[in-house]
Design a protein around this motif. Structure first.
Motif, mmCIF file in Angstrom:
data_model
loop_
_atom_site.group_PDB
_atom_site.id
_atom_site.type_symbol
_atom_site.label_atom_id
_atom_site.label_comp_id
_atom_site.label_asym_id
_atom_site.label_seq_id
_atom_site.Cartn_x
_atom_site.Cartn_y
_atom_site.Cartn_z
ATOM 1 N N HIS A 1 0.805 -1.417 0.060
ATOM 2 C CA HIS A 1 -0.004 0.030 0.004
ATOM 3 C C HIS A 1 0.860 1.289 0.131
ATOM 4 C CE1 HIS A 1 -3.765 -2.180 1.316
ATOM 5 N NE2 HIS A 1 -2.772 -2.711 1.680
ATOM 6 N N MET A 2 2.141 1.142 -0.061
ATOM 7 C CA MET A 2 3.217 1.954 0.330
ATOM 8 C C MET A 2 3.507 2.806 -1.292
ATOM 9 S SD MET A 2 2.710 1.738 3.366
ATOM 10 C CE MET A 2 3.767 3.047 3.831
ATOM 11 N N GLU A 3 4.017 4.254 -0.819
ATOM 12 C CA GLU A 3 4.616 4.657 -2.160
ATOM 13 C C GLU A 3 6.321 4.152 -2.488
ATOM 14 O OE1 GLU A 3 2.912 9.217 -2.234
ATOM 15 O OE2 GLU A 3 3.584 8.454 -0.237
ATOM 16 N N ALA A 4 6.385 4.458 -3.652
ATOM 17 C CA ALA A 4 8.058 3.970 -4.192
ATOM 18 C C ALA A 4 8.409 5.240 -5.074
ATOM 19 C CB ALA A 4 7.790 2.802 -4.812
ATOM 20 N N PRO A 5 8.731 6.411 -4.377
ATOM 21 C CA PRO A 5 8.793 7.430 -5.213
ATOM 22 C C PRO A 5 10.339 7.675 -5.875
ATOM 23 C CG PRO A 5 9.194 8.095 -2.967
ATOM 24 C CD PRO A 5 8.512 6.602 -2.948
ATOM 25 N N THR A 6 11.006 6.806 -5.386
ATOM 26 C CA THR A 6 12.536 6.961 -6.047
ATOM 27 C C THR A 6 13.200 5.759 -6.352
ATOM 28 O OG1 THR A 6 13.816 6.593 -4.040
ATOM 29 C CG2 THR A 6 13.062 8.863 -4.460
ATOM 30 N N GLY B 1 14.957 -0.458 -5.104
ATOM 31 C CA GLY B 1 15.702 -1.343 -4.798
ATOM 32 C C GLY B 1 15.419 -1.861 -3.371
ATOM 33 N N LEU B 2 15.076 -1.152 -2.513
ATOM 34 C CA LEU B 2 14.751 -1.603 -1.312
ATOM 35 C C LEU B 2 13.504 -2.495 -1.244
ATOM 36 C CD1 LEU B 2 14.921 0.328 1.933
ATOM 37 C CD2 LEU B 2 12.676 -0.745 1.428
ATOM 38 N N VAL C 1 18.857 6.218 -0.761
ATOM 39 C CA VAL C 1 18.769 4.837 -0.240
ATOM 40 C C VAL C 1 18.433 5.099 1.314
ATOM 41 C CG1 VAL C 1 19.966 2.764 0.661
ATOM 42 C CG2 VAL C 1 20.511 3.613 -1.882
ATOM 43 N N GLN C 2 18.974 6.215 2.147
ATOM 44 C CA GLN C 2 18.740 6.195 3.411
ATOM 45 C C GLN C 2 17.342 6.918 3.614
ATOM 46 O OE1 GLN C 2 20.951 5.540 6.264
ATOM 47 N NE2 GLN C 2 18.712 5.710 7.009
ATOM 48 N N ASP C 3 16.917 7.602 2.663
ATOM 49 C CA ASP C 3 15.457 7.964 2.963
ATOM 50 C C ASP C 3 14.458 6.814 2.464
ATOM 51 O OD1 ASP C 3 16.465 10.772 3.348
ATOM 52 O OD2 ASP C 3 16.194 11.424 1.158
#
Length: 319
Positions: free
Chosen positions: A125-130, A135-136, A196-198
């Motif tokens: 249900h989550m966003e994947a903006p980058t 990758g995560l 990546v950290q974000d």
């Protein structure tokens, strides 16, 4: 004497005792074997949710197929999306066999999804903006899935256990694919490391929620006791979460990245990770389709399903 004929000569109580003896002995239950109603319903809910989650889980990564930074990365993530869709179809076929004696079909699964009766996994249900999020998902989300699914490789229900063997083998490649993206970014420019950290900061709470609450008192939604009772799986939600920490926290830290939880540490005396609990009320809202991308992804799945009705009709005519 066949299992079916043998069971016809028993009372319901005797059938149940025989069933428990079979799974205690490590025997596999097959689709046409007698099984308790709660065993069948637990499997239908679990496998339907798993199958739908594989399909819904491909959607955030599908968004990155045209935006991946190189042809190699486009091909890699496209192959992963294709695998996830295949996993979903395989699992829904397993669920269909369980539903047949109840007069239910795959159409019922889809309508349950569209109406909100059937949930899909909170992480999807989550966003994947980058690109870091893409990758995560492959590295940590699929890594969490491997830990959860390998715990059921010896599930008492044979068709599910056999399907999981193929799925887990492919998920290992998915996790390696995600890890390669994360390592490349972590070893890249300062902007890429921040990306990546974000992504880790954004996904950490969802990853904690991945395995579900430690017990039913947290949200009232845990079915772990029934699945353990019937040897569908062997470990509790919290044991799986601890396994995830043990495997992945050292890997995250080895890349010079941080965990967004200042309280997190390994307690040597208790032999477990101590961590800040996620907001389980938010978990309940997310699985009720009130997450950041819940409605958008459900609408896409619904639109695609209806637009391709003609294919299913054609296949039915061909039969």
């Amino acid at each position: 004497m066949s299992e079916t004929i043998f069971n016809e000569s028993l009372t319901d109580e005797e059938r149940y005792e025989h069933f428990i003896e079979r799974i205690a002995a490590g025997e596999k239950i097959e689709a046409d074997d007698w099984m308790p109603d709660d065993y069948r319903e637990t499997l239908i809910k679990l496998i339907s949710m798993h199958g739908i989650s594989e399909i819904m889980g491909a959607l955030p990564e599908k968004e990155w197929v045209p935006k991946a930074p190189s042809l190699r990365r486009k091909l890699g993530i496209m192959a992963k999306v294709q695998d996830e869709m295949g996993h979903g179809q395989l699992l829904l076929r397993v669920a269909e066999d369980l539903m047949k004696p109840l007069g239910r079909t795959r159409e019922d699964i889809m309508q349950d999804l569209f109406s909100g009766r059937l949930k899909f996994h909170n992480v999807f249900h989550m966003e994947a903006p980058t690109w870091g999020d893409a990758g995560l998902i492959g590295w940590l989300v699929d890594g969490a899935a491997i830990i959860s699914q390998t715990n059921m490789l010896d599930a008492s229900y044979g068709p599910y256990a056999r399907a999981l063997k193929r799925i887990c083998a492919e998920e290992v490649f998915h996790a390696q694919h995600g890890e390669s993206i994360i390592i490349a970014l972590a070893e890249g420019t300062s902007e890429q490391r921040i990306m990546v950290q974000d992504a880790i900061n954004r996904w950490w709470e969802a990853l904690l929620m991945f395995f579900g609450p430690a017990d039913a008192t947290t949200t009232g939604t845990s079915k772990q006791d029934t699945t353990i009772k019937y040897r569908i799986r062997t470990k509790t939600n919290e044991e799986l979460r601890q396994d995830f920490f043990t495997k992945y926290i050292p890997r995250v830290l080895s890349l010079g990245l941080t965990i967004p939880d200042e309280t997190m540490h390994f307690n040597q005396e208790k032999k477990q990770w101590i961590y800040k609990q996620p907001d389980w009320s938010r978990f309940k809202e997310i699985i009720r389709n009130n997450g950041p991308k819940s409605r958008e992804r459900l609408e896409l799945r619904k639109t695609t399903y209806h637009e391709n009705q003609w294919v299913r009709n054609a296949l039915n005519i061909a039969k």
